[in-house]
Scaffold this active site. Sequence first.
Site, PDB file in Angstrom:
ATOM      1  N   HIS A 277       0.845  -1.192   0.000  1.00 50.38           N
ATOM      2  CA  HIS A 277       0.000   0.000   0.000  1.00 50.38           C
ATOM      3  C   HIS A 277       0.880   1.242   0.000  1.00 50.38           C
ATOM      4  CE1 HIS A 277      -3.856   1.987   0.820  1.00 50.38           C
ATOM      5  NE2 HIS A 277      -3.100   2.883   1.461  1.00 50.38           N
ATOM      6  N   ASP A 365       3.770   7.551 -12.538  1.00 41.18           N
ATOM      7  CA  ASP A 365       3.971   6.772 -11.313  1.00 41.18           C
ATOM      8  C   ASP A 365       5.470   6.694 -11.048  1.00 41.18           C
ATOM      9  OD1 ASP A 365       3.974   4.921  -9.265  1.00 41.18           O
ATOM     10  OD2 ASP A 365       2.493   3.603 -10.209  1.00 41.18           O
ATOM     11  N   ARG A 367       6.891   5.288  -8.227  1.00 44.51           N
ATOM     12  CA  ARG A 367       7.171   4.384  -7.110  1.00 44.51           C
ATOM     13  C   ARG A 367       8.174   3.292  -7.490  1.00 44.51           C
ATOM     14  NH1 ARG A 367       1.081   2.931  -5.630  1.00 44.51           N
ATOM     15  NH2 ARG A 367       0.956   3.151  -7.878  1.00 44.51           N
ATOM     16  N   LYS A 394       2.446  -3.337 -10.295  1.00 39.18           N
ATOM     17  CA  LYS A 394       2.851  -3.771  -8.965  1.00 39.18           C
ATOM     18  C   LYS A 394       3.160  -5.262  -8.972  1.00 39.18           C
ATOM     19  CE  LYS A 394       0.571  -1.319  -5.440  1.00 39.18           C
ATOM     20  NZ  LYS A 394      -0.600  -1.174  -4.578  1.00 39.18           N
TER      21      LYS A 394
HETATM   22  N1  LIG Z   1      -0.010  11.858  -8.058  1.00 40.30           N
HETATM   23  C1  LIG Z   1      -1.172  11.465  -7.562  1.00 40.30           C
HETATM   24  N2  LIG Z   1      -1.187  10.489  -6.663  1.00 40.30           N
HETATM   25  C2  LIG Z   1      -2.363  10.091  -6.171  1.00 40.30           C
HETATM   26  C3  LIG Z   1      -3.576  10.669  -6.556  1.00 40.30           C
HETATM   27  N3  LIG Z   1      -4.562  10.066  -5.878  1.00 40.30           N
HETATM   28  C4  LIG Z   1      -3.984   9.140  -5.098  1.00 40.30           C
HETATM   29  N4  LIG Z   1      -2.655   9.154  -5.272  1.00 40.30           N
HETATM   30  C5  LIG Z   1      -1.622   8.302  -4.688  1.00 40.30           C
HETATM   31  O1  LIG Z   1      -1.691   7.062  -5.332  1.00 40.30           O
HETATM   32  C6  LIG Z   1      -1.153   6.074  -4.482  1.00 40.30           C
HETATM   33  C7  LIG Z   1      -2.071   4.885  -4.583  1.00 40.30           C
HETATM   34  O2  LIG Z   1      -1.956   4.415  -5.865  1.00 40.30           O
HETATM   35  P1  LIG Z   1      -3.142   3.937  -6.772  1.00 40.30           P
HETATM   36  O3  LIG Z   1      -2.731   4.194  -8.186  1.00 40.30           O
HETATM   37  O4  LIG Z   1      -4.417   4.540  -6.285  1.00 40.30           O
HETATM   38  O5  LIG Z   1      -3.279   2.435  -6.534  1.00 40.30           O
HETATM   39  P2  LIG Z   1      -2.159   1.369  -6.642  1.00 40.30           P
HETATM   40  O6  LIG Z   1      -1.552   1.273  -5.292  1.00 40.30           O
HETATM   41  O7  LIG Z   1      -1.249   1.645  -7.772  1.00 40.30           O
HETATM   42  O8  LIG Z   1      -2.975   0.081  -7.089  1.00 40.30           O
HETATM   43  P3  LIG Z   1      -3.866  -0.850  -6.229  1.00 40.30           P
HETATM   44  O9  LIG Z   1      -2.932  -1.838  -5.604  1.00 40.30           O
HETATM   45  O10 LIG Z   1      -4.779  -1.490  -7.183  1.00 40.30           O
HETATM   46  O11 LIG Z   1      -4.570  -0.013  -5.229  1.00 40.30           O
HETATM   47  C8  LIG Z   1      -1.023   6.705  -3.123  1.00 40.30           C
HETATM   48  O12 LIG Z   1       0.356   6.990  -2.909  1.00 40.30           O
HETATM   49  C9  LIG Z   1      -1.788   8.016  -3.243  1.00 40.30           C
HETATM   50  O13 LIG Z   1      -1.212   9.050  -2.461  1.00 40.30           O
HETATM   51  C10 LIG Z   1      -3.535  11.710  -7.511  1.00 40.30           C
HETATM   52  O14 LIG Z   1      -4.542  12.261  -7.942  1.00 40.30           O
HETATM   53  N5  LIG Z   1      -2.313  12.076  -7.988  1.00 40.30           N
END
Ligand SMILES: Nc1nc2c(ncn2[C@@H]2O[C@H](COP(=O)(O)OP(=O)(O)OP(=O)(O)O)[C@@H](O)[C@H]2O)c(=O)[nH]1
Length: 479
Positions: A277, A365, A367, A394
């Site tokens: 997460h 992204d 990360r 991921k």
């Molecule tokens: N840059 C940006 N980050 C966001 C936004 N909304 C949520 N986040 C970030 O996105 C991250 C979560 O990523 P998600 O893309 O929602 O989901 P994921 O973790 O990639 O995928 P899942 O495992 O399916 O949930 C967290 O770090 C949030 O702070 C946004 O509008 N812009």
Amino acid sequence: MVHHSSDLQADAALLDLLTASTPPTRKTLLPRRDAALDPLLIAAAAASGPHVTRNHYAHDFFPGVTLPQHEGSWDWTKFTGESSSTKKDHPRRLAYVSKQAPRRQRLGLANTTEDSGKENDVPTSQSPLTPVDNIDIPQKRHAAELGTDAKVVGSARNPTAPVQVKCMARTRIPTPHGSAFLHLYHNNRDNKEHLAIVVDSAQYDDQPSPDAPPHIRSASLDSVWSDTETEMDRITRGAYVGKLSSSSQRPSSAFTPSTHNTPGTSNDIPSPLIRIHSECFTGETVGSMRCDCGEQLDEAIRQISQPVAVPASPSRKTIPGRGAVIYMRQEGRGIGLLSKIRAYNLQDLGHDTVTANLMLGHKADERGYEIAGAILRDLGLSEGVRVLTNNPDKVAALEKEGVRIDERVPMIPRSWKCRNPHLADHSHNEIPSESDERKAGATLIGGNAVYGEDLDKYLRTKVLRMGHMLPLWLEDPEV
Ligand SMILES: Nc1nc2c(ncn2[C@@H]2O[C@H](COP(=O)(O)OP(=O)(O)OP(=O)(O)O)[C@@H](O)[C@H]2O)c(=O)[nH]1
């Protein structure tokens, strides 16, 4: 009404004070009232050793400065009303001071050293605390602050060094879905404290059944950190077994590779359920409905805590839920909170979450999953897991880290599930009842509000532009 003479005197003094034409002299002030000294507090302060706060250390009483030019800064007579002539009686009066340089100066020192490229030469002798890490890793850039935290922080300057993590502490956290163990990790890649929320309530069983799966424990936490560590040291950092209480304190045995558990290796028992997460201050702390991060965190802990059916067992035997949420401090998909806030403003101008990131010069992204992979290995969770995610990147990144993924478990957003129950995932061990669904939202900020226009837009963008593996919810008047 009866007036006592002391009341009358106090009233008269107050009246004088309020009606005086000139500012009151010290004599007319009411007597100073000092709080009684608390002997317990004094004993605690005396026992606490060098005076350490988050930003300062070595606060203590030292002989006061007597140079005339410094007099003003410690001239107690201004406050006590003593005659300045008595000053000479206390030429070396003790003053409460800090031996630590101002923060600006300390950071300046660290930067200079950084610039010179000699990060390991930074003096650490200022620190009254001994770093507890035993990982052999280059020391961090903020060397002057090392002692207050002792993080295992190497530097991003050598990103090719193998990633190392160390669990610094673990504690039991009672969550709305059951008990979990919170693990705090340091690492040699970034300056962040990543976390693991481990669900494994079987660890509390005093007499575990012989066919129970191995416990999910941190190898680095359970290892021996120094020759001098005591049982109390181990217990305080969370290296204990069973449930800690006033009558039960059992330090864990020291880690050796041959004794370390390898959860998930049994063929009969389903692999632990995990989620990687990413931090989201807005969604998790503020309850923002621009994204589904808050509910995903809550839902992940809930799902991991559910009892798991053992398929091969007769009479549908279940075991307590087991797994972990690895909570990575990668706010805003790695771009940080500041940029995410700016991105939200661009989104309000009509751009979606991906375009807004790109407009700010970021990637969609940013990360990385190396540290998450190392934490999974440390917890013995790399030999087969089920992963809660919709994000194909991921899954690929974890596999690249050597994590064996036995199954991907989708996360269906509540807002879509509530409006279209057919989207609810019934294919796994648990068949959610209505009350389960209600419980899922009960622990969230604003758990009753599941639908929002911004949220819907965000979820659709994840499917349409980021390839998230979710059946897209479409307006269906029948539902
Ligand atoms: N840059 C940006 N980050 C966001 C936004 N909304 C949520 N986040 C970030 O996105 C991250 C979560 O990523 P998600 O893309 O929602 O989901 P994921 O973790 O990639 O995928 P899942 O495992 O399916 O949930 C967290 O770090 C949030 O702070 C946004 O509008 N812009």
